[in-house]
Design an enzyme around this catalytic site. Structure first.
Site, PDB file in Angstrom:
ATOM      1  NE  ARG A  78       4.189   3.494  -4.767  1.00  0.00           N
ATOM      2  CZ  ARG A  78       3.209   3.329  -3.941  1.00  0.00           C
ATOM      3  NH1 ARG A  78       3.254   3.891  -2.753  1.00  0.00           N
ATOM      4  NH2 ARG A  78       2.176   2.585  -4.249  1.00  0.00           N
ATOM      5  NE  ARG A  90       3.386   0.256  -1.265  1.00  0.00           N
ATOM      6  CZ  ARG A  90       2.575  -0.688  -0.820  1.00  0.00           C
ATOM      7  NH1 ARG A  90       2.544  -1.864  -1.383  1.00  0.00           N
ATOM      8  NH2 ARG A  90       1.789  -0.452   0.198  1.00  0.00           N
ATOM      9  CG  ASP A  93       2.166   3.497   0.329  1.00  0.00           C
ATOM     10  OD1 ASP A  93       1.751   4.460  -0.348  1.00  0.00           O
ATOM     11  OD2 ASP A  93       1.408   2.685   0.887  1.00  0.00           O
ATOM     12  CG  ASP A  95      -0.895   5.489   2.838  1.00  0.00           C
ATOM     13  OD1 ASP A  95      -1.082   5.731   1.632  1.00  0.00           O
ATOM     14  OD2 ASP A  95      -0.710   4.348   3.276  1.00  0.00           O
TER      15      ASP A  95
END
Length: 154
Positions: A78, A90, A93, A95
């Site tokens: 990334r 991407r 990711d 989170d």
């Protein structure tokens, strides 16, 4: 982007190495992108980790874990974070969604995740591993939130 499943598995493995043991991992869910157009489907999963060296979760620990996840994202390819609500394809990711009942409202981190309760691509895998977990501010179970936000709901 790329080897989606392999990248997710490497992310989980690296998080185990740097954060603590993975105590639950959902299956992988393929979904359409949300918030932007792309010809690529996304692969999503939820994982729960026991954070080592953290008896009582606090803001400092959450920021430390956030910094580690950003490093792992970079390690896995990334190059930039989404800015101002502008999303793009991407390779990974990561989170932070929840950390027990911890509530944080900082520019770099909001816990619980501010969109957790709105997104089926988050709720579906999370409900698989923690259906009875209560959202700290909404005080509803993940399963209840999932049912309310099902894409098949009229």
């Amino acid at each position: 982007m790329g080897d989606r499943e392999g990248t997710l598995r490497r992310a989980v493995s690296e998080m185990e190495r740097r954060i603590g043991p993975c105590v639950a991992l959902s299956r992988m869910y393929e979904t359409a992108p949300v918030g932007f157009d792309s010809p690529h489907a996304f692969l999503n999963a939820a994982a729960a980790f026991r954070v080592t060296a953290c008896a009582h979760p606090n803001e400092a620990d959450a920021l430390r874990v956030l910094a580690i996840t950003k490093e792992i994202e970079c390690q896995l390819g990334r190059r930039q974070k989404s800015v101002g609500g502008r999303y793009a394809d991407r390779p990974i990711d990561i989170d932070l969604l929840l950390w027990e009942d911890l509530q944080i409202g900082l520019p770099e981190l909001t816990l619980p995740h501010p969109h957790l309760h709105e997104r089926h691509f988050v709720l579906d895998p999370l409900a698989e591993i923690a259906p009875d977990l209560l959202h700290p501010t909404l005080r509803q179970s993940i399963r209840t939130l999932q049912r309310k936000n099902s894409p098949s709901k009229p």
